[in-house]
Design an enzyme around this catalytic site. Sequence first.
Site, short mmCIF file in Angstrom:
data_model
loop_
_atom_site.label_atom_id
_atom_site.label_comp_id
_atom_site.label_asym_id
_atom_site.label_seq_id
_atom_site.Cartn_x
_atom_site.Cartn_y
_atom_site.Cartn_z
N HIS A 341 55.10 57.78 61.19
CA HIS A 341 54.84 56.81 60.13
C HIS A 341 55.35 55.45 60.57
O HIS A 341 56.41 55.34 61.19
CB HIS A 341 55.56 57.25 58.84
CG HIS A 341 55.44 56.28 57.71
ND1 HIS A 341 56.51 55.52 57.26
CD2 HIS A 341 54.40 55.94 56.92
CE1 HIS A 341 56.12 54.77 56.25
NE2 HIS A 341 54.84 55.00 56.03
N HIS A 385 51.37 44.96 61.70
CA HIS A 385 52.73 44.80 61.18
C HIS A 385 52.77 45.42 59.79
O HIS A 385 51.76 45.94 59.29
CB HIS A 385 53.16 43.32 61.15
CG HIS A 385 52.56 42.52 60.01
ND1 HIS A 385 53.32 41.93 59.03
CD2 HIS A 385 51.26 42.25 59.70
CE1 HIS A 385 52.52 41.30 58.16
NE2 HIS A 385 51.28 41.47 58.56
#
EC number: 3.1.4.11
Length: 825
Positions: A341, A385
């Site tokens: 993740h 990001h």
Amino acid sequence: MMAPPTAGPLPGPAFPPEDPGPDLESRWLFLSTNILPVVERCMGAMQEGMQMVKLRGSSKGLVRFYYLDEHRSCIRWRPSRKNEKAKISIDSIQEVSEGRQSEVFQRYPDGSFDPNCCFSIYHGSHRESLDLVSTSSEVARTWVTGLRYLMAGISDEDSLARRQRTRDQYPWWLKQTFDEADKNGDGSLSIGEVLQLLHKLNVNLPRQRVKQMFREADTDDHQGTLGFEEFCAFYKMMSTRRDLYLLMLTYSNHKDHLDAAGLQRFLQVEQKMTGVTLESCQDIIEQFEPCPENKSKGLLGIDGFTNYTRSPAGDIFNPDHHHVHQDMTQPLSHYFITSSHNTYLVGDQLMSQSRVDMYAWVLQAGCRCVEVDCWDGPDGEPIVHHGYTLTSKILFKDVIETINKYAFIKNEYPVILSIENHCSVIQQKKMAQYLTDILGDKLDLSSVSSEDATMLPSPQMLKGKILVKGKKLPANISEDAEEGEVSDEDSADEIDDDCKLLNGDASTNRKRVENIAKRKLDSLIKESKIRDCEDPSDFSVSTLSPSGKLRCKSKTEEDVESGEDAGASRRNGRLVVGSFSRRKKKGSKLKKAASMEEGDEGQDSPGGQSRGTTRQKKTMKLSRALSDLVKYTKSVAAHDIETEAVSSWQVSSFSEAKAHQILQQKPAQYLCFNQHQLSRIYPSSYRVDSSNYNPQPFWNAGCQMVALNYQSEGRMLQLNRAKFSANGGCGYVLKPECMCQGVFNPNSEDPLPGQLKKQLVLRIISGQQLPKPRDSMLGDRGEIIDPFVEVEIIGLPVDCSREQTRVVDDNGGQSRKQHRERHWE
């Protein structure tokens, strides 16, 4: 301050600058080359020390004197207010990169430093970087070569264990220990000096036993002291494990050695190993027996027997599982798939760095599903990001190039790219172009065929392939349309509006925004109302009551999040939830947290409506080019698990809270759902510190992709590594047959009625080389510990169990034998 010594050019091989870190094989290849004289020069220069500039990301660097300590175990520097803590241990170093590659270096304009003088040391579980500028390229080369050599020397196992196994070769550290204990420098040790040394080494042998061994080792003309050779003999006597010696006598008919037949009996009877041949036993003797005379006779003495039992070859882990041994021809839905993740992050989800080499790291660690959060970037270049935060940005193109380079270095089984798409159609087309151009044949699935076109292909069919998990245009859209609308309700970890840092606009005043974020984060930690609902020292989040019904440890349905350590949660901001604002009511935080985790929109969110009215669906524009790259892993909204899936070629994403809710209410249905299609579980968006939940309950329900934050070391990541160490560490572990077909309730008191239950019997013989407690007041000096061994079984709720041996008081690692049997049903 001392001036740095000069170092001449260092010939010989070194890893290429673009390599983000040598893997195990290449490190040993590095060792095998003929550069030991060069390496020794590096070691000497590093131990003398060199003056370098440490960069901190600000305009002014720090001039410090860096040196390798006398034991070659850590890097130190001075001056420093940290004193003894001003060090980086060699075994914590993960990578040494040459040039201006780190994020800190990128903050400085080109031309600020000579790239040949720059290098970065990444260390610790969070991959912190120490960014250094040396006085010359030769100095930088010295440190890069020396550090990579030291890394190669400890990369496969604990260095102390390895050194103790080479007893007859008396390694350099033993001579160093002897010299340190020789207080008066006369080249010998008195009984008093030996007793002081044993106390320092945490060896709590009875004084009379020490004196007896001292006399036995004192064989030369200088009675009353031990020279170095005598000290080595004393050390050998002291470190002989009596528990292992008794075991050897048992299987050698009371001889002081084992022949191949005796070793075979030990492995079959004591270790319960099957398929043990006399030839394999002879190989063990050849590999681990240090005495040439014993080796020539095919005998394993106590030293060789100790070497073997303490080596990876004597591990409890089934050696067959070091290789792919499971059936890899079943549908993907029949496998657990190790998943990451926020793969690009090195730390928390608010202000940490994004780095492309995180993809290289997790892929080489066996991870097969990585996450890529895509946003519109400047100059038409999509970026990666964590949106609406201060995490740094990296180019999508660089991420895909890194994935392409490292996807199949360790194994050929398929990699899944979990694309979180927040880009405009124009930049989506750029993403599709990069995926196609860079990944090439790895995206071509035309050769993948299956007898049943509705079933997912197998890992075997998909070897060397990369699957794109993302949105797909509906079939009713015209084939000529270059874009279309799709649902945007299933974004895996869309951040709460309250957690967005000024809508991500940090370009005008980065420092001011960072300070605001830190204050808000501190406020969140203090105001957090959701705590861990599991025992911080236990992996199990639920237990069975006497009636057989599942009893959850959480206090409310909303309080379902599980973390790793309640104390650490309070200190480090784990499971921080609710609003940044102090003005909101306490109750509303829990309510909002639950609703946000289940995908509900708040009143103020875009497209949202007030409660009690029909919710407007969120949609987004999707490019045809990107849609066409998605085949077997189509992202869909998490629908009712009791409704039969339209196709197996779809992936439903669930937040950990939603998945917990389903698991508690409909465990059997959830497992049936996971028999036919893929599901992905992701951490709560309130885990802004990148902490991890307990993955075990979701594996119990057959969830394939249970995504964890690989950048956050802890018990949960250890559990993940343990699970996927099986099947050769290829990232795919076949589910038990009962999870792949038929009815199975993981939370039942008797999940497999009619099947015989198994009993596990463990005999704990002893432990050695136990570390001092982290908060030890005396550090490495003389503190005696009170150890015990704890064994925990982690799995279905009915199987979870934990037992421990008795505590051995004031144990110095040698003084008492720890021996006890335990039974679990």
